[in-house]
Motif scaffolding. Sequence first.
Motif, PDB file in Angstrom:
ATOM      1  N   THR A  77      42.234  38.465  42.574  1.00 33.05           N
ATOM      2  CA  THR A  77      40.987  38.713  43.304  1.00 33.05           C
ATOM      3  C   THR A  77      41.149  38.421  44.793  1.00 33.05           C
ATOM      4  O   THR A  77      40.421  38.971  45.604  1.00 33.05           O
ATOM      5  CB  THR A  77      39.831  37.854  42.748  1.00 33.05           C
ATOM      6  N   HIS A  78      42.092  37.518  45.152  1.00 30.10           N
ATOM      7  CA  HIS A  78      42.375  37.243  46.565  1.00 30.10           C
ATOM      8  C   HIS A  78      43.700  36.509  46.654  1.00 30.10           C
ATOM      9  O   HIS A  78      44.310  36.185  45.635  1.00 30.10           O
ATOM     10  CB  HIS A  78      41.226  36.488  47.241  1.00 30.10           C
ATOM     11  N   ALA A  79      44.149  36.250  47.890  1.00 26.35           N
ATOM     12  CA  ALA A  79      45.532  35.801  48.091  1.00 26.35           C
ATOM     13  C   ALA A  79      45.708  34.289  48.058  1.00 26.35           C
ATOM     14  O   ALA A  79      46.769  33.800  48.426  1.00 26.35           O
ATOM     15  CB  ALA A  79      46.081  36.363  49.410  1.00 26.35           C
ATOM     16  N   TRP A 106      46.799  30.888  46.512  1.00 25.91           N
ATOM     17  CA  TRP A 106      47.937  30.751  45.613  1.00 25.91           C
ATOM     18  C   TRP A 106      47.536  30.538  44.151  1.00 25.91           C
ATOM     19  O   TRP A 106      48.206  31.007  43.232  1.00 25.91           O
ATOM     20  CB  TRP A 106      48.886  29.629  46.074  1.00 25.91           C
ATOM     21  N   ASP A 107      46.414  29.830  43.953  1.00 29.42           N
ATOM     22  CA  ASP A 107      46.054  29.490  42.567  1.00 29.42           C
ATOM     23  C   ASP A 107      45.581  30.705  41.771  1.00 29.42           C
ATOM     24  O   ASP A 107      45.368  30.595  40.562  1.00 29.42           O
ATOM     25  CB  ASP A 107      45.003  28.367  42.540  1.00 29.42           C
ATOM     26  N   HIS A 108      45.452  31.853  42.424  1.00 29.42           N
ATOM     27  CA  HIS A 108      45.053  33.076  41.713  1.00 29.42           C
ATOM     28  C   HIS A 108      46.231  34.044  41.555  1.00 29.42           C
ATOM     29  O   HIS A 108      46.069  35.133  41.026  1.00 29.42           O
ATOM     30  CB  HIS A 108      43.897  33.754  42.462  1.00 29.42           C
ATOM     31  N   LEU A 109      47.390  33.628  42.031  1.00 31.97           N
ATOM     32  CA  LEU A 109      48.533  34.556  42.157  1.00 31.97           C
ATOM     33  C   LEU A 109      49.651  34.285  41.166  1.00 31.97           C
ATOM     34  O   LEU A 109      50.758  34.786  41.332  1.00 31.97           O
ATOM     35  CB  LEU A 109      49.133  34.426  43.566  1.00 31.97           C
ATOM     36  N   GLY A 117      35.995  36.586  41.433  1.00 29.24           N
ATOM     37  CA  GLY A 117      36.790  35.765  42.357  1.00 29.24           C
ATOM     38  C   GLY A 117      35.993  34.538  42.764  1.00 29.24           C
ATOM     39  O   GLY A 117      35.087  34.108  42.039  1.00 29.24           O
ATOM     40  N   ASP A 118      36.286  33.987  43.939  1.00 33.60           N
ATOM     41  CA  ASP A 118      35.706  32.680  44.286  1.00 33.60           C
ATOM     42  C   ASP A 118      34.285  32.780  44.849  1.00 33.60           C
ATOM     43  O   ASP A 118      34.001  32.328  45.965  1.00 33.60           O
ATOM     44  CB  ASP A 118      36.645  31.931  45.224  1.00 33.60           C
ATOM     45  N   TYR A 119      33.400  33.365  44.062  1.00 34.31           N
ATOM     46  CA  TYR A 119      31.973  33.436  44.364  1.00 34.31           C
ATOM     47  C   TYR A 119      31.217  33.039  43.088  1.00 34.31           C
ATOM     48  O   TYR A 119      31.779  33.084  41.997  1.00 34.31           O
ATOM     49  CB  TYR A 119      31.579  34.856  44.800  1.00 34.31           C
ATOM     50  N   GLY A 169      35.699  32.592  39.726  1.00 31.38           N
ATOM     51  CA  GLY A 169      37.100  32.179  39.878  1.00 31.38           C
ATOM     52  C   GLY A 169      37.338  30.764  39.388  1.00 31.38           C
ATOM     53  O   GLY A 169      38.420  30.418  38.931  1.00 31.38           O
ATOM     54  N   HIS A 170      36.299  29.926  39.483  1.00 29.10           N
ATOM     55  CA  HIS A 170      36.392  28.541  39.027  1.00 29.10           C
ATOM     56  C   HIS A 170      35.125  28.199  38.248  1.00 29.10           C
ATOM     57  O   HIS A 170      34.020  28.399  38.748  1.00 29.10           O
ATOM     58  CB  HIS A 170      36.540  27.585  40.208  1.00 29.10           C
ATOM     59  N   GLY A 171      35.292  27.675  37.039  1.00 34.52           N
ATOM     60  CA  GLY A 171      34.136  27.248  36.259  1.00 34.52           C
ATOM     61  C   GLY A 171      33.883  28.146  35.071  1.00 34.52           C
ATOM     62  O   GLY A 171      34.510  29.184  34.905  1.00 34.52           O
TER      63      GLY A 171
HETATM   64 ZN   LIG Z   1      40.301  29.719  44.037  1.00 33.32          ZN
END
Ligand SMILES: [Zn+2]
Length: 254
Positions: free
Chosen positions: A63-65, A67-70, A164-166, A204-206
């Motif tokens: 979803t984005h660059a 590192w924890d999503h890659l 992602g992170d929203y 992205g988290h939760g």
């Molecule tokens: Zn994240």
Amino acid sequence: MRAVGLHPDVVVVTSRFWQTTATLVRSGDEAFCVDSPVLPDELEILPAIAEQAGFHVVGLFATHADWDHLLGRYAFPEAPLGVAESTALRLRNEPGRAQRLMREFDDEHYVERPSPLALPGAQPLPVPGHVAIGDQQLEVHPAEGHTADGMAVWIPWARVLVCGDYLSPVEIPMLSPGGSRDAYLATLARLEPLVEQAAHVVPGHGAVIDATRAAAILREDVRYLQGLPDAPLPVARRTGAQKRIHAENVAALA
Ligand SMILES: [Zn+2]
């Protein structure tokens, strides 16, 4: 690591670290993995989880660059990585950054990995746009503001939004370097009609949330961002860690 089936074609796993989510989505013989869990044992077991559920992973999305999503390559080393053009640009402009930040995390937490993080040429996807998977299509939407890059993935036939992170139930809006409050608010406005139609929203988290909860978080996040720098933190997200993020947001805006 928790694995939850949201739909016959959608499984979400949640990492023990930062509650980072990875979403497996399938149509017919093809499956994609969106984002990644964080810890090595979770990445190691992910192919077996996918296999057991009958998901043949042929591609990765991030979803984005950050590192924890890659980290999907650790689980599916053969699968190509598709990202928004904005993310491909960021990866090109920040060579080695994801690797360095992962190493710092690993040093800090005594985490050992089987190999360094390999990120060979991510494929830029046109965003907004559609990506074919099996006999279905995924929709990808721009999602910038947390960082300078990003996309959300809408799975129409399952009515699942992977954003992602929203819209995190555990993390307040975070304005990372390259992020912007205006872009963040624009992303929330763009996500709103998708949230309304969603059966599930995967942050992205939760934990995975339903449309009602996601809409409530969306309203809280708009209020928080508009109220910066003096905004009170959303009631359910007032931990020490969130107060630190808040202080960084205030500094980023100053
Ligand atoms: Zn994240």
